[in-house]
Write a protein that holds these residues in place. Structure first.
Motif, PDB file in Angstrom:
ATOM      1  N   GLN A  24       3.461  -2.503   8.978  1.00 49.94           N
ATOM      2  CA  GLN A  24       2.562  -2.310   7.825  1.00 49.94           C
ATOM      3  C   GLN A  24       1.413  -1.408   8.224  1.00 49.94           C
ATOM      4  O   GLN A  24       0.711  -1.665   9.197  1.00 49.94           O
ATOM      5  CB  GLN A  24       2.020  -3.648   7.333  1.00 49.94           C
ATOM      6  CG  GLN A  24       1.025  -3.505   6.172  1.00 49.94           C
ATOM      7  CD  GLN A  24       0.626  -4.843   5.605  1.00 49.94           C
ATOM      8  OE1 GLN A  24       1.478  -5.610   5.152  1.00 49.94           O
ATOM      9  NE2 GLN A  24      -0.662  -5.132   5.620  1.00 49.94           N
ATOM     10  N   CYS A  25       1.214  -0.334   7.464  1.00 50.03           N
ATOM     11  CA  CYS A  25       0.062   0.539   7.649  1.00 50.03           C
ATOM     12  C   CYS A  25      -1.149  -0.126   7.011  1.00 50.03           C
ATOM     13  O   CYS A  25      -1.103  -0.538   5.852  1.00 50.03           O
ATOM     14  CB  CYS A  25       0.312   1.909   7.020  1.00 50.03           C
ATOM     15  SG  CYS A  25      -1.098   3.043   7.151  1.00 50.03           S
ATOM     16  N   CYS A  32       1.483   0.069   2.991  1.00 44.36           N
ATOM     17  CA  CYS A  32       2.888   0.481   3.005  1.00 44.36           C
ATOM     18  C   CYS A  32       3.620  -0.192   4.171  1.00 44.36           C
ATOM     19  O   CYS A  32       3.117  -0.225   5.299  1.00 44.36           O
ATOM     20  CB  CYS A  32       2.986   1.996   3.137  1.00 44.36           C
ATOM     21  SG  CYS A  32       2.350   2.896   1.697  1.00 44.36           S
ATOM     22  N   LEU A  34       6.937  -0.160   6.421  1.00 45.02           N
ATOM     23  CA  LEU A  34       7.847   0.916   6.759  1.00 45.02           C
ATOM     24  C   LEU A  34       8.878   0.525   7.809  1.00 45.02           C
ATOM     25  O   LEU A  34       8.580  -0.172   8.775  1.00 45.02           O
ATOM     26  CB  LEU A  34       7.047   2.108   7.293  1.00 45.02           C
ATOM     27  CG  LEU A  34       5.896   2.607   6.406  1.00 45.02           C
ATOM     28  CD1 LEU A  34       5.123   3.695   7.123  1.00 45.02           C
ATOM     29  CD2 LEU A  34       6.403   3.086   5.060  1.00 45.02           C
ATOM     30  N   GLY A  40       4.674   6.622   4.536  1.00 37.39           N
ATOM     31  CA  GLY A  40       3.990   5.911   3.477  1.00 37.39           C
ATOM     32  C   GLY A  40       3.852   6.771   2.233  1.00 37.39           C
ATOM     33  O   GLY A  40       4.231   7.950   2.219  1.00 37.39           O
ATOM     34  N   ASN A  91      -3.469   8.971  -0.880  1.00 39.93           N
ATOM     35  CA  ASN A  91      -3.018   7.594  -1.031  1.00 39.93           C
ATOM     36  C   ASN A  91      -3.193   7.073  -2.457  1.00 39.93           C
ATOM     37  O   ASN A  91      -2.980   5.886  -2.708  1.00 39.93           O
ATOM     38  CB  ASN A  91      -3.718   6.672  -0.026  1.00 39.93           C
ATOM     39  CG  ASN A  91      -5.231   6.666  -0.190  1.00 39.93           C
ATOM     40  OD1 ASN A  91      -5.815   7.574  -0.751  1.00 39.93           O
ATOM     41  ND2 ASN A  91      -5.865   5.632   0.344  1.00 39.93           N
TER      42      ASN A  91
END
Length: 366
Positions: A24-25, A32, A34, A40, A91
């Motif tokens: 997870q970012c 996001c 991934l 993302g 974003n």
């Protein structure tokens, strides 16, 4: 979001591993999640070799010396030049984006300007820029690059300016703004419905950033709201927005209302009428905000600064040209001595409306 090519970049600092194997970012509230090789939503942060990497570190959509008022910042070293740059991606997914060719870029990183943090700061010094602006898309998504540039700039006596939508996770927010001296935050509207429908984001996260900047940092803060006909320009919404700024942030935070022009996925709307901007300014001033401005239109009255003590025009502006200056060296009205919030000097800069592109080395990936 899977990219068939191997991602290249520098390690990101904000992420964690989930129980299901994804990463997870944690840079922004999108969080996001991934698998290997995925990017993302911002497109510039992705998973490679079991970690998050920033793919645009050291590469930019371009560099330009602008007037500081273009950011817009009206209370921060007026009239001075600022070296501005951004990267690619974003974003948020704003359908009205005025910089969509940069923020929505996908094949962008094949060929672009390349510059190290030291190169950028040297260019700022060589061009007489008093500050560096992280802008055009959003420094949130190129945080590691922005922070590294800002570290060098601070050591060399150059100020740092974030131009941002304020959509950032609290941990990343603390690092970014530790190295910023001023910020202009886009408060795109004052309803969750607008953010959800037109930006796929959350208003609440942006309000948290504004509150954080005002009450927990020494960063000079100004706010911009782009008024889009029929979407966020009703007197009721403008009243609520202005009242929130007044109540939560205080009367001294400058608020800019700027004009929309048809762009990206909202080509069917008209430009914002000048009357809408002046009405918004009147609403905000009646609420008690002392410094309210109009932008993206020719409106010397709406773009000038007036002393809240005596009411006199103390900084006159014609677009980005300073036409009147009645401030003392310590930032007081030259007529009644009322202190004006911001960062001012005895004399304004004379950069005016110039826009000077700066070229660094070109970078091509094989």
């Amino acid at each position: 979001m899977t990219d068939p090519e191997r991602l290249e970049g520098v390690p990101g600092r904000y992420w964690h591993r989930l129980e299901d194997g994804r990463i997870q970012c944690d840079v922004c509230p999108r969080y996001c999640r991934l698998n290997e090789g995925q990017r993302g939503l911002c497109f510039v942060r992705g998973r490679q070799d079991d970690r998050i990497v920033l793919t645009t570190y050291g590469r930019s959509s371009g560099f330009c010396v602008d007037p500081i008022e273009k950011k817009p910042l009206n209370h921060y070293l007026p009239g001075t030049p600022v070296l501005s740059f951004g990267t690619a991606g974003c974003n948020l997914t704003c359908k009205f984006c005025q910089n969509w060719d940069i923020s929505k870029a996908r094949e962008f990183d094949r060929l672009q300007d390349a510059a190290s943090p030291e190169d950028i700061v040297e260019a700022a010094i060589a061009t007489g820029s008093r500050s560096i602006a992280y802008t055009y898309n959003d420094p949130v998504i190129f945080l590691e690059y922005a922070v590294d540039v800002a570290r060098v700039a601070r050591r060399r006596g150059i100020k740092n300016v974030a131009v941002t939508a304020g959509y950032i996770d609290p941990a990343a927010r603390e690092e970014l703004y530790t190295f910023m001296d001023a910020a202009n935050v886009d408060l795109k509207a004052f309803t969750e419905a607008f953010y959800n429908r037109l930006c796929t984001g959350r208003l609440g996260a942006v309000l948290e950033t504004l509150d954080y900047l005002r009450h927990r940092t020494k960063v000079w803060l100004e706010i911009t709201t782009l008024l889009i006909p029929g979407h966020n320009d009703s007197p009721k919404e403008l009243g609520k927005l202005s009242d929130w700024v007044m109540t939560r942030l205080g009367p001294d935070v400058p608020l800019h209302f700027t004009a929309f022009h048809p762009d990206y996925k909202m080509l069917d709307l008209p430009r914002t009428p000048a009357l809408t901007l002046t009405t918004a300014r009147d609403i905000a001033r009646k609420v008690g905000l002392k410094f309210v401005y109009t932008g993206n239109v020719h409106d010397e009255r709406g773009q000038s600064t007036y002393c809240p003590g005596c009411g006199e025009r103390i900084i006159g502006r014609d677009w980005y040209d300073i036409t009147t200056w009645q401030l003392t060296g310590d930032g007081r009205c030259g007529i009644c001595s009322t202190a004006i919030p911001g960062l001012f000097e005895a004399h304004p800069g004379n950069w005016g409306q110039r826009r000077v592109p700066i070229r660094f080395g070109r970078l091509e990936r094989s």
